[in-house]
Design an enzyme around this catalytic site. Structure first.
Site, short mmCIF file in Angstrom:
data_model
loop_
_atom_site.label_atom_id
_atom_site.label_comp_id
_atom_site.label_asym_id
_atom_site.label_seq_id
_atom_site.Cartn_x
_atom_site.Cartn_y
_atom_site.Cartn_z
N SER A 1 0.81 -1.22 0.00
CA SER A 1 0.00 0.00 0.00
C SER A 1 0.84 1.26 0.00
O SER A 1 0.43 2.29 -0.55
CB SER A 1 -0.95 0.00 1.21
OG SER A 1 -1.87 -1.06 1.10
N HIS B 1 0.01 4.16 4.50
CA HIS B 1 -0.62 4.91 3.41
C HIS B 1 -0.10 6.34 3.38
O HIS B 1 0.27 6.87 2.32
CB HIS B 1 -2.14 4.92 3.58
CG HIS B 1 -2.78 3.60 3.39
ND1 HIS B 1 -4.15 3.43 3.37
CD2 HIS B 1 -2.26 2.35 3.22
CE1 HIS B 1 -4.44 2.15 3.18
NE2 HIS B 1 -3.31 1.48 3.08
#
Length: 280
Positions: free
Chosen positions: A168, A227
């Protein structure tokens, strides 16, 4: 004679297609300076060299995931949509083995469940391959891997006792690299405002969900710190390494500012982790 006729027919068809393309472009983009600028960006798309980096990386990630599924099935731990991830191997980011520094990068090959691997692979191919076609593979490799490392460095600081799996950090680096691309090539891109709006919606939703889970105490397997780390690095490195088709004075100042911020943040994160890992 027959060959001459064949070549002539091919040339005629090519001429017809070229005329049709020119007509379509004239309708979509009136013959103005804006048209010239927009065509300049469209002409940068190229498959020479082929955009193979993210395709090969995705195949590798799928292969490792299948291998882990087989291992877990043999241990009577069937993998479902949400996991589990294989945490015994040498690839996953293990908070108790941070001295094995390769794990700060190799965790991108480990995924927790079918949904995790499918989402990451689809997003990185949909977003990354077009960037590769315009900006070339080595720039996208640098942004993606830097996003992965930034994700693990950030998690190691904010959540030092959690395992980390997935790509991610790299995926979010690609998302924000698109924002950098829009900012620097606004005048040369089609639907630049729509691209910017799409990014803002995605970022707003993700940040909102992260804040909600962080401060309501709800448990989640999603590492929003990774993230954020990947997204910040993707934006900064996108400003630094992606191609800028028309450079303005303010963009030069922004380039230097992004470079200074990126190097400063990277240095702080590395020193912080080195002290935490090797200082005890």
């Amino acid at each position: 004679m027959g060959q001459d006729h064949y070549l002539g027919a091919n040339q005629a068809r090519r001429g017809t297609r070229s005329a049709a393309n020119s007509a379509a472009v004239s309708i979509a983009l009136p013959n103005t300076k804006e048209r010239t600028d927009r065509l300049e960006y469209l002409e940068q798309y190229s498959c020479r060299p082929p955009p193979l980096f993210l395709i090969l990386l995705s195949c590798s990630q799928i292969g490792v995931f299948i291998y882990h599924v087989v291992i877990l099935a043999a241990e009577d731990k069937p993998v479902g949509p949400d996991g589990p991830a294989y945490i015994e191997g040498p690839l996953i980011f293990n908070p108790h083995k941070k001295e094995e520094v390769w794990r700060f990068l190799t965790y991108m090959f480990v995924h927790s469940g079918y949904f995790h691997i499918v989402f990451n692979v689809l997003i990185q191919l949909m977003l990354g391959v077009p960037l590769e076609m315009v900006h070339r593979w080595w720039r996208i490799l640098l942004i993606y891997l830097s996003g992965v490392i930034a994700g693990s460095l950030t998690v190691s600081i904010t959540d030092p006792d959690v395992y980390l799996a997935g790509a991610s950090g790299g995926v979010y680096a690609l998302i924000t690299a698109h924002l950098a691309n829009v900012i620097f090539n606004w005048g040369q891109m089609e639907f630049a405002a729509l691209r910017l709006l799409t990014f803002m919606i995605l970022a707003g939703v993700d940040v909102g969900v992260a804040v909600y889970y962080r401060y309501t105490g709800n448990n989640t397997k999603v590492s929003y710190a990774a993230h954020i780390g990947g997204a910040v690095v993707g934006l900064l490195l996108g400003m630094i390494v992606l191609r800028n088709l028309k450079t303005h004075n303010w963009e030069r100042y922004l380039w230097w500012a992004c470079l200074a911020i990126f190097l400063g943040m990277l240095l702080i994160a590395i020193i912080w982790n080195c002290v935490a890992i090797f200082g005890n």
